[in-house]
Design an enzyme around this catalytic site. Sequence first.
Site, PDB file in Angstrom:
ATOM      1  N   HIS A  38       4.423  -0.675  -8.720  1.00 13.32           N
ATOM      2  CA  HIS A  38       4.590  -1.372  -7.434  1.00 13.32           C
ATOM      3  C   HIS A  38       5.284  -2.717  -7.650  1.00 13.32           C
ATOM      4  CE1 HIS A  38       0.871   1.102  -6.516  1.00 13.32           C
ATOM      5  NE2 HIS A  38       1.669   1.442  -5.526  1.00 13.32           N
ATOM      6  N   GLY A 149       9.049   4.388  -4.500  1.00 13.19           N
ATOM      7  CA  GLY A 149       9.139   4.785  -5.911  1.00 13.19           C
ATOM      8  C   GLY A 149       9.487   6.258  -6.042  1.00 13.19           C
ATOM      9  N   ASP A 152       7.006   9.636  -6.258  1.00 15.52           N
ATOM     10  CA  ASP A 152       6.750  10.503  -5.096  1.00 15.52           C
ATOM     11  C   ASP A 152       8.100  10.975  -4.559  1.00 15.52           C
ATOM     12  OD1 ASP A 152       3.769  10.252  -4.726  1.00 15.52           O
ATOM     13  OD2 ASP A 152       4.350   8.152  -4.765  1.00 15.52           O
ATOM     14  N   SER A 188      -1.830   4.950  -9.327  1.00 15.54           N
ATOM     15  CA  SER A 188      -3.144   4.347  -9.070  1.00 15.54           C
ATOM     16  C   SER A 188      -4.246   5.330  -9.451  1.00 15.54           C
ATOM     17  CB  SER A 188      -3.271   4.000  -7.588  1.00 15.54           C
ATOM     18  OG  SER A 188      -2.170   3.237  -7.186  1.00 15.54           O
ATOM     19  N   ARG A 189      -3.928   6.618  -9.408  1.00 11.37           N
ATOM     20  CA  ARG A 189      -4.929   7.638  -9.723  1.00 11.37           C
ATOM     21  C   ARG A 189      -5.273   7.698 -11.217  1.00 11.37           C
ATOM     22  NH1 ARG A 189      -5.100  11.808  -5.485  1.00 11.37           N
ATOM     23  NH2 ARG A 189      -3.928  10.934  -3.781  1.00 11.37           N
TER      24      ARG A 189
HETATM   25  O1  PAF Z   1       3.303   6.174  -1.508  1.00 11.96           O
HETATM   26  C1  PAF Z   1       2.347   5.645  -0.922  1.00 11.96           C
HETATM   27  O2  PAF Z   1       1.612   4.826  -1.472  1.00 11.96           O
HETATM   28  C2  PAF Z   1       2.062   6.040   0.525  1.00 11.96           C
HETATM   29  O3  PAF Z   1       2.327   7.380   0.747  1.00 11.96           O
HETATM   30  C3  PAF Z   1       2.805   5.162   1.540  1.00 11.96           C
HETATM   31  C4  PAF Z   1       4.298   5.334   1.464  1.00 11.96           C
HETATM   32  C5  PAF Z   1       2.439   3.706   1.320  1.00 11.96           C
HETATM   33  C6  PAF Z   1       2.363   5.548   2.959  1.00 11.96           C
HETATM   34  O4  PAF Z   1       1.003   5.356   3.151  1.00 11.96           O
END
Ligand code: PAF
Length: 280
Positions: A38, A149, A152, A188-189
Amino acid sequence: MKIIHTSAELKHWFKEHKIRPMNDLGFVPTMGALHVGHASLIARATKECEKVIVSILVNPTQFNEKGDLDSYPRNLEEDAIIAKEAGCDVIFAPSPEDLYGGEPSAELVDWGDVTNEFEGKSRPGHFDGVIAVVDKFFQVISPKRAYFGAKDLQQVAVVYKMAQIRHPSVEVVECDLVRDSEGLALSSRNSRLSKKGLKMALELSLALRKVKDTVATGMPVMQSVNESREALKALSELEIEYFDGVNNLSFSSSDKSENWTHIIVAAWVEGVRLIDNIRL
Ligand code: PAF
């Protein structure tokens, strides 16, 4: 850096700082539990935009399981330290009710394969929730650029499509996936995994890397994907949902392998669902 909890307060901040829609505003949506990945999104936004807003909202409409929503890590104080260091100007952390203007809900969205295949199939309703929340944030913030990012990868494709249809003035910026020193995709997981679980999770990125390397030395991509998938399936501590080649715009499972841009994987380790991908 300011922390704002309501849309009304954010509008006030815009007024105070004379920020109008389409000013040079960068937006980094997150669900908190910020990590180096992040921070790299925020740092990039800081370089490219005058002001940067980071949202923190554990969005209830994108979770398939209540347990997953409840156990999602939340720590605004730690997040604020990371966001500030990376150059964030405002953390926008509304309640779901404030952002949605009432009880959070998400309408069904069917944009074909990109919303229905892979993650769409494994997590029904997930993209409906992502689209709903990002749409709401875009409405409230009107950013010039929004940073996502590449971990995903399908989410990037879905949000890109959503922006094209509903917010054509917002530029969706895909940022490189960030890995730890061993190659594990940051998530984060990962904090929910034991040492042994982290080692198993690493097998996913190793398998992706192997496909990329063997293809580079001449192995047909289909053969390489099949071999790596079988090798992963043989590991009893891993449960593979998919390990496939895709085109990062279409996400169609019937795309020919010559059109594949990435290999993607989703798997369960110690009850935690992980995804990863690599560009071919
Ligand atoms: O990728 C994420 O953390 C979430 O899917 C997002 C884009 C913040 C939407 O809640």
